[in-house]
Design a protein around this motif. Structure first.
Motif, PDB file in Angstrom:
ATOM      1  N   UNK A   9     -12.220  18.113  -2.793  1.00  0.00           N
ATOM      2  CA  UNK A   9     -11.906  17.193  -1.838  1.00  0.00           C
ATOM      3  C   UNK A   9     -12.858  15.990  -1.868  1.00  0.00           C
ATOM      4  N   UNK A  10     -13.534  15.824  -2.958  1.00  0.00           N
ATOM      5  CA  UNK A  10     -13.924  14.484  -3.262  1.00  0.00           C
ATOM      6  C   UNK A  10     -13.088  13.584  -3.732  1.00  0.00           C
ATOM      7  N   UNK A 271      -6.539  12.764  -2.022  1.00  0.00           N
ATOM      8  CA  UNK A 271      -6.878  11.532  -1.384  1.00  0.00           C
ATOM      9  C   UNK A 271      -6.375  11.481   0.166  1.00  0.00           C
ATOM     10  N   UNK A 272      -6.942  11.922   1.273  1.00  0.00           N
ATOM     11  CA  UNK A 272      -6.434  11.979   2.522  1.00  0.00           C
ATOM     12  C   UNK A 272      -5.119  12.729   2.761  1.00  0.00           C
ATOM     13  N   UNK A 290      -3.162  26.239   9.125  1.00  0.00           N
ATOM     14  CA  UNK A 290      -4.623  26.667   8.873  1.00  0.00           C
ATOM     15  C   UNK A 290      -5.229  25.593   7.733  1.00  0.00           C
ATOM     16  N   UNK A 291      -4.234  25.258   7.011  1.00  0.00           N
ATOM     17  CA  UNK A 291      -4.826  24.218   5.880  1.00  0.00           C
ATOM     18  C   UNK A 291      -5.317  22.939   6.521  1.00  0.00           C
ATOM     19  N   UNK A 296      -9.920  19.130   7.685  1.00  0.00           N
ATOM     20  CA  UNK A 296      -9.638  17.982   8.808  1.00  0.00           C
ATOM     21  C   UNK A 296      -9.548  16.564   8.285  1.00  0.00           C
ATOM     22  N   UNK A 297      -8.603  15.783   9.027  1.00  0.00           N
ATOM     23  CA  UNK A 297      -8.580  14.453   8.752  1.00  0.00           C
ATOM     24  C   UNK A 297      -7.457  14.021   7.455  1.00  0.00           C
TER      25      UNK A 297
END
Length: 330
Positions: A9-10, A271-272, A290-291, A296-297
């Motif tokens: 997620x980074x 990314x995003x 679910x994903x 979020x975002x």
């Protein structure tokens, strides 16, 4: 020097892939699926595609200018496993070069060319190579970026991969290369993954860490499928204080070769965005929901992954993220 593998997620600099032109991943349906994944990932971040020199024109016909091309001889196209595992440290970007031996010396696999790809990709990325004596693949690990890693007993302790290795030796090597503190051992992977074209238990098809002490777990609700019992066993092996989010598998249970291992867990975080596996199944929409809640975002996009799974993997298996380095060192 201390290296650390960031969470998926980074922020990423790019995603690396390899173009299917030979080996088990060959076929027009595979190229269509790989291309769909690459074009979707490219909506979120740059894609760098490694292509066998003989297949550059073919890749360009499918992908045009949507990706950046890098030519190198290939046996197959599973970048998660043949490519480096990227880490970060005080000197910038590092790349762990695991030993690759065709998923434990599978009879159908060839890997003389693929075994060189990790160092080649590291060179292109400008990364410091971190050598390792351990046979391992990127699909056999999942980190949370805060010190925890998921592995399976049947991969890192596989006699075809690391004969004679103990848990302690594996854990020491994971600490040295990935900067982890807690190694969580799951007993196995999904049933189909132990068939002829399986990996013998890759974790990235059964569980992933979406945040510290939070695991997204593939579950098979139907007791007619052998993974109904398997996923219950895996749940029992997770730390009791962790949060477990269930991600039910598709309703479809079998194909012409028996029980399937179709899994929504095998997605790529970008990314995003999130690029997720779909299967033209009634549960696809619920899985994407679910994903979306787990990340979020981020915009979640589903890509039909049936042609990839038919060859033994999914979207996560054909991609490898390169983390962004603060200050632009990468």
């Amino acid at each position: 020097m201390t290296w650390r593998m960031p969470a998926e997620t980074a922020p990423h600099t790019c995603t690396w892939m390899a173009w299917p032109s030979s080996g088990y991943a060959d076929g027009d349906d595979a190229r269509e699926a790989w291309a769909a994944v690459a074009l979707t990932v490219a909506e979120f971040e740059p894609v760098r595609m490694v292509v066998d020199p003989a297949a550059v024109k073919d890749a360009r016909d499918w992908l045009g200018g949507a990706v950046e091309y890098f030519a190198a001889p290939l046996d197959d196209a599973w970048m998660r496993d043949i490519g480096p595992t990227f880490v970060v440290g005080p000197a910038g970007l590092g790349a762990v070069d695991w030993v690759f031996n065709g998923w434990g010396g599978q009879s159908w696999a060839t890997w003389e060319k693929d075994a060189r790809i990790a160092r080649q990709v590291a060179e292109w990325a400008g990364a410091t190579v971190i050598g390792s004596e351990m046979v391992n693949e990127g699909g056999g690990i999942h980190v949370d970026g805060h010190g925890a890693v998921l592995v399976t007993e049947t991969v890192q302790l596989d006699p075809g991969r690391n004969p004679g290795w103990t848990r302690a030796r594996v854990e020491g090597e994971l600490r040295r290369t990935l900067g982890v503190r807690e190694v969580v051992w799951l007993p196995r992977g999904l049933t189909r993954d132990y068939g002829e074209f399986g990996t013998r238990g890759h974790v990235d098809i059964v569980a992933t860490l979406t945040a510290p002490e939070t695991v997204l777990l593939h579950v098979q609700p139907d007791p007619r499928h052998p993974d109904h019992a398997v996923t219950a066993q895996i749940r029992d092996a997770l730390p009791a204080n962790w949060t477990v989010v269930d991600l039910p598998g598709p309703e479809g249970l079998v194909d012409e070769r028996g029980p399937v291992d179709h899994s929504y867990v095998n997605h790529l975080v970008c990314n995003a965005g999130v690029v997720a596996c779909t299967f033209d199944d009634p549960r696809d929409a619920a899985a994407l929901d679910v994903l979306a809640a787990a990340y979020p975002g981020r915009r979640v996009i589903g890509v039909d992954a049936r042609a990839i799974f038919a060859r033994g993997g999914g979207i996560h298996c054909i991609t490898q993220q390169e983390p962004a380095i603060p200050g632009g060192l990468s």
